[in-house]
Scaffold this active site. Structure first.
Site, PDB file in Angstrom:
ATOM      1  N   ARG A   1      52.482  44.438 -15.287  1.00 17.08           N
ATOM      2  CA  ARG A   1      53.755  44.624 -15.961  1.00 17.08           C
ATOM      3  C   ARG A   1      54.740  45.379 -15.089  1.00 17.08           C
ATOM      4  NH1 ARG A   1      54.144  46.322 -22.274  1.00 17.08           N
ATOM      5  NH2 ARG A   1      56.311  45.686 -22.549  1.00 17.08           N
TER       6      ARG A   1
ATOM      7  N   THR B   1      49.227  34.904  -8.563  1.00 17.38           N
ATOM      8  CA  THR B   1      50.204  34.172  -7.760  1.00 17.38           C
ATOM      9  C   THR B   1      50.817  33.006  -8.536  1.00 17.38           C
ATOM     10  OG1 THR B   1      48.722  34.625  -5.922  1.00 17.38           O
ATOM     11  CG2 THR B   1      50.548  33.155  -5.483  1.00 17.38           C
ATOM     12  N   VAL B   2      49.946  32.184  -9.144  1.00 14.43           N
ATOM     13  CA  VAL B   2      50.467  31.014  -9.851  1.00 14.43           C
ATOM     14  C   VAL B   2      51.158  31.431 -11.146  1.00 14.43           C
ATOM     15  CG1 VAL B   2      49.888  28.800 -10.923  1.00 14.43           C
ATOM     16  CG2 VAL B   2      48.707  29.502  -8.836  1.00 14.43           C
ATOM     17  N   GLY B   3      50.526  32.330 -11.896  1.00 15.09           N
ATOM     18  CA  GLY B   3      51.100  32.764 -13.172  1.00 15.09           C
ATOM     19  C   GLY B   3      52.494  33.345 -13.009  1.00 15.09           C
TER      20      GLY B   3
ATOM     21  N   LYS C   1      37.470  18.465  -7.739  1.00 13.87           N
ATOM     22  CA  LYS C   1      38.718  17.689  -7.778  1.00 13.87           C
ATOM     23  C   LYS C   1      38.427  16.189  -7.711  1.00 13.87           C
ATOM     24  CE  LYS C   1      41.369  21.451  -5.676  1.00 13.87           C
ATOM     25  NZ  LYS C   1      41.751  22.039  -4.364  1.00 13.87           N
TER      26      LYS C   1
ATOM     27  N   LYS D   1      40.133  23.679 -12.073  1.00  7.94           N
ATOM     28  CA  LYS D   1      39.443  22.430 -11.677  1.00  7.94           C
ATOM     29  C   LYS D   1      37.950  22.448 -12.021  1.00  7.94           C
ATOM     30  CE  LYS D   1      39.924  24.856  -7.613  1.00  7.94           C
ATOM     31  NZ  LYS D   1      41.161  25.450  -7.131  1.00  7.94           N
TER      32      LYS D   1
ATOM     33  N   ASP E   1      34.735  23.028  -4.168  1.00  5.42           N
ATOM     34  CA  ASP E   1      36.091  22.923  -4.722  1.00  5.42           C
ATOM     35  C   ASP E   1      36.568  21.463  -4.683  1.00  5.42           C
ATOM     36  OD1 ASP E   1      38.950  24.333  -5.198  1.00  5.42           O
ATOM     37  OD2 ASP E   1      39.168  22.791  -3.652  1.00  5.42           O
TER      38      ASP E   1
ATOM     39  N   GLY F   1      46.677  34.926 -17.306  1.00 10.84           N
ATOM     40  CA  GLY F   1      46.591  35.143 -15.856  1.00 10.84           C
ATOM     41  C   GLY F   1      47.981  35.281 -15.266  1.00 10.84           C
ATOM     42  N   PHE F   2      48.244  36.431 -14.645  1.00 11.43           N
ATOM     43  CA  PHE F   2      49.558  36.681 -14.048  1.00 11.43           C
ATOM     44  C   PHE F   2      49.380  37.009 -12.569  1.00 11.43           C
ATOM     45  CE2 PHE F   2      53.707  38.854 -13.519  1.00 11.43           C
ATOM     46  CZ  PHE F   2      54.515  37.892 -14.099  1.00 11.43           C
TER      47      PHE F   2
END
Lengths: 441, 441
Positions: free
Chosen positions: A64, A33-35, A221, A122, A217, A30-31
């Site tokens: 890429r 926002t977080v990746g 958590k 999560k 969600d 996974g690339f």
């Protein structure tokens, strides 16, 4: 050999081990926002001995060519075939795709082939964390998920490494930034649908906001926190949720008169052999730490039998804060620093809380309504604590509020069922649990 | 053997290892408030594989007859000869005596003989932590000190395990419960000497309160936090401290007019190759997390380049909260769960901050005083932001306040030196740094 020499040799051996420690190879699944933030943090900070070698994403060509790709080492393999990662010699797989399928199967394969897993997923960890942890132990690898709750706020490491010596009897907190953004905006008078639309425009809320606003969600958590803090394994489906969508601007005005505000609170508490657990909008005293939490901030309060209340707060979401949690976990895995493990037990869940309740009705006002409502409450044995009626509303569409002394959730719901049936009732009554000030959350 | 069989065998081996894992033998050095609470937590919680085998204390007979002794296993050895512990086969020494001598020598011996050390000794760790950590590494044992800062609030584990992936650029907080108790009591109008006497009667303050009120205790903790969070090794003696003893009830009244309160703030910040560090009573905006901290509570704010501000708060002191930190550390050591290690560098310290300042003078009022004071400030280039003079004070003993726009600490001190010399000045002017609201601490 003298003792001193032995020590010097040991010291040399140690420093040599460090210098020649093999590089830990890392793959990103996974690339987004977080990746891409993880890639950035690794690139900027250059932690020794860690190398990003693979990036998996659907339609990888587009990724890429993205601006963020500059943070990925030139030598890394980009792929849209997950088997390229799973069959490779990477040591750690970082999973940032979310969802149960296909993440679960891929992570099982990764673990079975001797790869440690760092994940921010999560839902997967709430439902399958115990099984995956067992699989990881069998395979002698690590499964860590500090990023799955409260993003950049180190609640999971703080609980696991820092509060293992206490008996945590309750966890409560604000763990969904989207709901907190919506509710803190509503605090200043905005209405739900306007704020939700803003949140969607800002990227804080999904086009289908249900997972956030309906509490699914936060529930996932809460179950993860229950496992780490109270060593209690819950079935997330057993945890009652209540949507924030029924909270109205008027409720904030009434909450203020009660020296409260409204937050989506996730709460789990040891009650004998059961766990009381619930995710719902609740009235929170302004003096409680949970009222301090604004915008997309998260806050978790852990209450220990010996250490009292400990509060963690900060940015619960966003690319870089979440990436901080992921990279911190990665460092721990790379250094062989495993978390403290205490035995976890399956526990049944109840949605019953003994609490004061806030009941807001909207009625076509006629004589006898207050008497009818208080009669319905008296019939189930719920005592009224206050009746509030703000001026300025039309008689034919009058919102007013009754608060009760502490009673069981099921008791107040019995009364609500009969109140809802009254002729004068223009919409279903809204009932919110009230958090005690003694609770500090 | 099939892959499946291999896995099953591995699982069996693992569970067997767990069942037959040798007991970790633990010694307590010091059986005071914290030591006896540690014994209590171990006794009540019965963590598998951990056994308290030795208790060292001076005049041990008295301790052995105390109520708390019931928490110590019957089989444990009580001794007032530390060599009985140091020469024994205990695996972990828990040091709760405090002070540099003889603790340092004893812990060096313990480490050299292969024992891991858990300690709450902030002075020892602030001054000698780096050397002791090196010694522990050489001897292949652990040195952990989660209880040295903020007692039961897991700041150290949270920073080490949960924020290692960020670049922390600033640590600030309230880490001395005694000062916080005194200052929050003064907030409601009480004067310093009355509150100090109460704190001493309650056991919150020592008969010689200097270590707390003059900032030396907080300074040691700030240096430990700098090492863990910013990987910066500071010499505690280089960190400027300012006593809270000069803060007067009137300062709280003026602070309130500025929407502030007063807290003993410990602050360290990366500034190029230097660390700006200071422990002092400061004006804290009421909207800042540090103003939330009341009584003996502690609060630490870590500001990360990527994750933003993370707040930790809770009970910083007391027997049981501190014991929670000690026992949590012990669990980690017993499970071989070592903390994430990142390279630490020695850094020089400066006491120079760019900040607004609050200057309170007490004068025998005559025409021209405001002009003289503002002239002294103008001469060094410090701009006045506000002048406050509350009514109701006698002309011949008039307290009033000037606040400045941001300027360097050394700049304001130059002005203070000339203001202090003015004839009308009845006592030395008090200067307090003002914490920015943007700082959140």
């Amino acid at each position: 050999m003298t003792a001193k020499k032995t020590k010097q040799t040991a010291a040399k051996a140690l420093s040599k081990t460090k210098l020649t420690a093999p590089t830990v190879k890392v793959a990103l699944l996974g690339f987004g926002t977080v990746g891409s933030s993880v890639a950035k943090l690794l690139s900027v900070q250059k932690f020794p001995g860690i190398e990003l070698t693979h990036v998996y994403n659907r339609n990888v060509a587009r990724k890429r060519e993205s601006e963020a790709a500059k943070f990925v080492p030139k030598t890394a393999v980009w792929t849209e075939d997950v088997n390229v990662v799973l069959n490779s010699d990477v040591d750690v797989v970082i999973e940032l795709m979310g969802g149960m399928i296909p993440a679960e199967g891929w992570l099982r394969k990764a673990i079975a082939s001797g790869k440690s897993v760092v994940t921010a997923n999560k839902q997967l960890i709430a439902y399958k964390g115990a099984a995956l942890a067992k699989l990881a132990a069998v395979n002698g690898v690590q499964l860590v998920y500090g990023a799955a709750v409260a993003g950049g706020v180190p609640v999971i490491p703080g609980l696991a490494q820092g509060l293992g010596g206490d008996q945590i009897t309750r966890i409560s907190g604000i763990v969904n930034g989207t709901c907190n953004y919506i509710l803190t905006r509503m605090e200043t008078g905005a209405d739900y649908s306007t704020v939700l639309a803003d949140a969607q425009a800002l990227g804080y809320a999904e086009s289908d906001p249900s997972a956030d606003v309906d509490g699914y969600d936060a529930r996932a958590k809460l179950c993860i926190l229950s496992r780490i803090a109270m060593h209690a394994e819950l079935n997330p489906d057993d945890v009652t949720t209540q949507s924030i969508a029924d909270v109205d601007a008027i409720d904030f005005a009434y909450a203020k008169e009660l020296n409260c505000t409204i937050r989506q609170v996730s709460s789990a508490r040891v009650a004998g052999s059961l766990i009381q657990a619930r995710v719902a909008p609740m009235l929170v005293p302004l003096a409680s730490p949970m009222a301090w939490s604004h915008g997309t901030q998260n806050m978790v309060v852990a209450s220990g039998r010996f250490g009292g209340d400990v509060v963690f707060s900060g940015h619960g979401a966003g690319g870089e804060p979440t990436a901080v949690a992921v990279v911190s976990d990665l460092l721990a895995v790379a250094q062989g620093s495993h978390a403290v493990q205490l035995p976890v037990r399956k526990r049944n869940v109840t949605g019953e809380f003994m609490a004061s309740h806030y009941v807001r009705v909207v009625v076509d006002d006629k004589p006898g309504i207050v008497s009818a409502i208080s009669g319905a409450l008296a019939k189930v044995g719920a005592n009224i604590d206050s009746i509030l009626q703000r001026p300025g509303y039309p008689k034919h569409r009058l919102p007013f509020v009754v608060t009760t002394e502490p009673c069981l959730t099921s008791t107040i719901h019995k009364a609500l069922a009969s109140i809802a049936k009254m002729d004068c009732m223009l919409e279903p009554p809204l009932c919110l649990q009230m958090v005690d000030i003694e609770d500090k959350g």
